[in-house]
Motif scaffolding. Structure first.
Motif, PDB file in Angstrom:
ATOM      1  N   UNK A 235       0.853  -1.191   0.000  1.00 39.05           N
ATOM      2  CA  UNK A 235       0.000   0.000   0.000  1.00 39.05           C
ATOM      3  C   UNK A 235       0.885   1.236   0.000  1.00 39.05           C
ATOM      4  N   UNK A 236       1.441   1.530  -1.157  1.00 42.14           N
ATOM      5  CA  UNK A 236       2.435   2.603  -1.265  1.00 42.14           C
ATOM      6  C   UNK A 236       1.841   3.972  -1.025  1.00 42.14           C
ATOM      7  N   UNK A 237       0.577   4.179  -1.362  1.00 35.63           N
ATOM      8  CA  UNK A 237      -0.019   5.501  -1.208  1.00 35.63           C
ATOM      9  C   UNK A 237      -0.023   5.942   0.247  1.00 35.63           C
ATOM     10  N   UNK A 238      -0.351   5.015   1.167  1.00 33.51           N
ATOM     11  CA  UNK A 238      -0.328   5.362   2.574  1.00 33.51           C
ATOM     12  C   UNK A 238       1.083   5.672   3.036  1.00 33.51           C
ATOM     13  N   UNK A 239       2.048   4.939   2.492  1.00 33.70           N
ATOM     14  CA  UNK A 239       3.433   5.157   2.875  1.00 33.70           C
ATOM     15  C   UNK A 239       3.884   6.562   2.505  1.00 33.70           C
ATOM     16  N   UNK A 240       3.485   7.032   1.324  1.00 34.92           N
ATOM     17  CA  UNK A 240       3.905   8.351   0.888  1.00 34.92           C
ATOM     18  C   UNK A 240       3.225   9.459   1.679  1.00 34.92           C
ATOM     19  N   UNK A 241       2.063   9.172   2.243  1.00 32.31           N
ATOM     20  CA  UNK A 241       1.348  10.205   2.984  1.00 32.31           C
ATOM     21  C   UNK A 241       1.997  10.500   4.329  1.00 32.31           C
ATOM     22  N   UNK A 242       2.820   9.561   4.807  1.00 32.99           N
ATOM     23  CA  UNK A 242       3.456   9.786   6.083  1.00 32.99           C
ATOM     24  C   UNK A 242       4.499  10.890   5.943  1.00 32.99           C
ATOM     25  N   UNK A 243       4.545  11.753   6.915  1.00 35.64           N
ATOM     26  CA  UNK A 243       5.518  12.833   6.874  1.00 35.64           C
ATOM     27  C   UNK A 243       6.881  12.319   7.305  1.00 35.64           C
ATOM     28  N   UNK A 244       7.894  12.594   6.499  1.00 32.05           N
ATOM     29  CA  UNK A 244       9.244  12.211   6.875  1.00 32.05           C
ATOM     30  C   UNK A 244       9.701  13.067   8.035  1.00 32.05           C
ATOM     31  N   UNK A 245      10.560  12.512   8.825  1.00 32.86           N
ATOM     32  CA  UNK A 245      11.040  13.207  10.007  1.00 32.86           C
ATOM     33  C   UNK A 245      12.454  12.727  10.286  1.00 32.86           C
ATOM     34  N   UNK A 246      13.254  13.503  11.015  1.00 34.02           N
ATOM     35  CA  UNK A 246      14.589  13.042  11.364  1.00 34.02           C
ATOM     36  C   UNK A 246      14.519  11.763  12.180  1.00 34.02           C
ATOM     37  N   UNK A 247      15.468  10.871  11.947  1.00 31.22           N
ATOM     38  CA  UNK A 247      15.486   9.604  12.665  1.00 31.22           C
ATOM     39  C   UNK A 247      15.725   9.833  14.152  1.00 31.22           C
ATOM     40  N   UNK A 248      15.141   8.946  14.979  1.00 27.19           N
ATOM     41  CA  UNK A 248      15.299   9.073  16.419  1.00 27.19           C
ATOM     42  C   UNK A 248      16.648   8.575  16.891  1.00 27.19           C
ATOM     43  N   UNK A 249      17.305   7.748  16.091  1.00 24.68           N
ATOM     44  CA  UNK A 249      18.575   7.166  16.501  1.00 24.68           C
ATOM     45  C   UNK A 249      19.699   8.197  16.409  1.00 24.68           C
ATOM     46  N   UNK A 250      20.565   8.168  17.402  1.00 32.04           N
ATOM     47  CA  UNK A 250      21.765   9.016  17.386  1.00 32.04           C
ATOM     48  C   UNK A 250      23.013   8.167  17.197  1.00 32.04           C
ATOM     49  N   UNK A 251      22.826   6.922  16.807  1.00 32.86           N
ATOM     50  CA  UNK A 251      23.948   6.011  16.576  1.00 32.86           C
ATOM     51  C   UNK A 251      24.804   6.545  15.437  1.00 32.86           C
ATOM     52  N   UNK A 252      26.109   6.596  15.645  1.00 33.04           N
ATOM     53  CA  UNK A 252      27.009   7.161  14.632  1.00 33.04           C
ATOM     54  C   UNK A 252      26.934   6.413  13.320  1.00 33.04           C
ATOM     55  N   UNK A 253      26.883   5.077  13.386  1.00 31.58           N
ATOM     56  CA  UNK A 253      26.806   4.301  12.158  1.00 31.58           C
ATOM     57  C   UNK A 253      25.505   4.581  11.420  1.00 31.58           C
ATOM     58  N   UNK A 254      24.413   4.760  12.156  1.00 35.87           N
ATOM     59  CA  UNK A 254      23.147   5.051  11.493  1.00 35.87           C
ATOM     60  C   UNK A 254      23.192   6.418  10.817  1.00 35.87           C
ATOM     61  N   UNK A 255      23.821   7.379  11.449  1.00 36.38           N
ATOM     62  CA  UNK A 255      23.949   8.704  10.844  1.00 36.38           C
ATOM     63  C   UNK A 255      24.709   8.627   9.533  1.00 36.38           C
ATOM     64  N   UNK A 256      25.795   7.848   9.511  1.00 41.80           N
ATOM     65  CA  UNK A 256      26.557   7.693   8.268  1.00 41.80           C
ATOM     66  C   UNK A 256      25.726   6.969   7.208  1.00 41.80           C
ATOM     67  N   UNK A 257      24.967   5.960   7.648  1.00 42.79           N
ATOM     68  CA  UNK A 257      24.110   5.240   6.698  1.00 42.79           C
ATOM     69  C   UNK A 257      23.047   6.160   6.114  1.00 42.79           C
ATOM     70  N   UNK A 258      22.440   6.992   6.934  1.00 42.05           N
ATOM     71  CA  UNK A 258      21.394   7.902   6.455  1.00 42.05           C
ATOM     72  C   UNK A 258      21.958   8.877   5.426  1.00 42.05           C
ATOM     73  N   UNK A 259      23.179   9.348   5.658  1.00 37.73           N
ATOM     74  CA  UNK A 259      23.809  10.235   4.680  1.00 37.73           C
ATOM     75  C   UNK A 259      24.048   9.505   3.355  1.00 37.73           C
TER      76      UNK A 259
END
Length: 395
Positions: free
Chosen positions: A135-159
């Motif tokens: 159900x991709x339409x519902x997925x797109x309706x969600x507002x993106x937001x900064x990730x809650x994780x402060x893990x350094x590896x996750x920050x590099x992955x997000x970049x």
């Protein structure tokens, strides 16, 4: 001006190519000696290629929502990821042109509500579309937001995910402008190069010469940094200002050219050999260790700029008709890195870039699951949402 172009320009071009040839010879002779000397005293430098060709785009920010494409009454994601559902082998080359990705099969392992990823997940990444459900339409309706994780590896992955999503979706955002030199670019320089109609620049090497004369020349392949953009062109610029970005018109003509496709396959084999890998099955893309794998793996571990080159190769394969080669190569690196422990300095790029270059979403999910089940990094696995990891742990 006409007189200059007709009379002076050929001489200037000839001098320029001669200087480039001399410089390439100097590099191929001196750089290996310097590298071996530094290795002998236990000192490792940061490779010039690490700065010369960025692994991710310079874009500071991608859009918070993916591009929507209207298809048969429903919205499907992207363009570039789209045709990954089709197997390239055995189909017409026109079929691998970018098309919107639509609904998945009913029996897909991840095609259920239990795999819906919410934005509150610790490792939810707003730049990664891997876990979007049917159900991709519902997925797109969600507002993106900064990730809650402060893990350094996750920050590099997000970049890294910013760059990889931009690639998988057909570059909805323009990349940084290409730096032009004084030479005038032709309309289809990448296609002409692969058809043998023009040499690379500034090295002045034709595609046949790359395949015949550079094969097995490991020092040259290691220390020359201006050929990779020609052998594996992309729709995003590299640091060789003499190379041109790939255009949509070139892609369409490239996929229709048997000569260009065969030459790209030979370029792929050239670089696989450089990395100690052999193409075992041309139809499936299955790869295995080559006879010289141990020496070449040592080179991979000591020259990390090759991680950037491999990312480029994977992207190019997906763009120019060999997307079914992507997953087998990534699976090979996952096994060598996570199971056999042979390539520790490839691991970060493998998990953040190589895996997410795979256009086929199902294959990408399988690769992430394999990585999770074999990961023993001493810290958290940040390349997949927590809810998915919990499901895999329970099964």
């Amino acid at each position: 001006m006409v007189w200059f172009v007709n009379r002076v320009y050929p001489y200037v071009e000839r001098i320029w190519r001669r200087l480039c040839y001399i410089w390439r010879c100097v590099i191929s002779i001196s750089a290996p000696l310097v590298g071996r000397t530094l290795s002998a005293i236990g000192f490792r430098t940061s490779d010039p290629g690490n700065q010369g060709e960025p692994e991710q785009s310079d874009e500071s920010k991608l859009p918070k929502t993916s591009v929507l494409v209207r298809v048969e009454g429903g919205y499907c994601e992207g363009q570039h990821e789209a045709a990954a559902e089709k197997k390239t082998a055995g189909c017409n080359r026109e079929d691998v042109l970018q098309e919107p990705e639509c609904e998945e099969d009913e029996d897909d392992e991840f095609n259920g509500e239990e795999y819906r990823v919410e934005t509150t997940d610790e490792f939810y990444c707003d730049y990664d579309s891997t876990w979007e459900t049917k159900d991709i339409r519902d997925t797109f309706k969600r507002n993106s937001r900064p990730a809650t994780s402060t893990h350094n590896k996750f920050t590099r992955f997000r970049n890294a995910a910013r760059d990889m999503q931009n690639y998988r979706h057909g570059y909805p955002l323009k990349t940084r402008p290409q730096r032009r030199n004084w030479q005038v670019s032709d309309d289809k320089p990448n296609l002409e190069f692969y058809l043998g109609m023009r040499p690379s620049s500034p090295d002045g090497v034709y595609i046949s010469d790359f395949h015949n004369e550079w094969y097995g020349e490991y020092d040259t392949l290691e220390y020359v940094h201006t050929y990779i953009q020609w052998l594996f062109p992309l729709q995003e610029p590299g640091m060789n200002c003499d190379a041109s970005t790939l255009t949509q018109a070139e892609i369409e003509n490239f996929l229709k050219s048997t000569t260009a496709m065969e030459n790209l396959l030979m370029s792929y084999k050239l670089m696989l050999d450089f990395y100690g890998i052999s193409l075992y099955n041309e139809k499936t893309g299955d790869v295995r260790r080559a006879h010289n794998w141990r020496d070449r793996f040592n080179n991979l571990n000591s020259h990390t700029h090759n991680n950037l080159r491999i990312t480029r190769i994977l992207k190019c394969l997906g763009t120019l008709g060999y997307r079914h080669y992507q997953a087998p190569l990534v699976r090979f690196f996952l096994e060598e890195t996570l199971v056999h422990g042979e390539l520790p300095r490839v691991k970060d790029s493998l998990l953040s870039y190589f895996v997410f270059a795979v256009l086929d979403k199902r294959e990408r999910r399988k690769l992430i699951k394999f990585a999770y089940l074999n990961y023993d990094g001493g810290d958290e696995f940040v390349w997949c949402p927590k809810i998915i990891q919990m499901k895999w742990s329970e099964s």
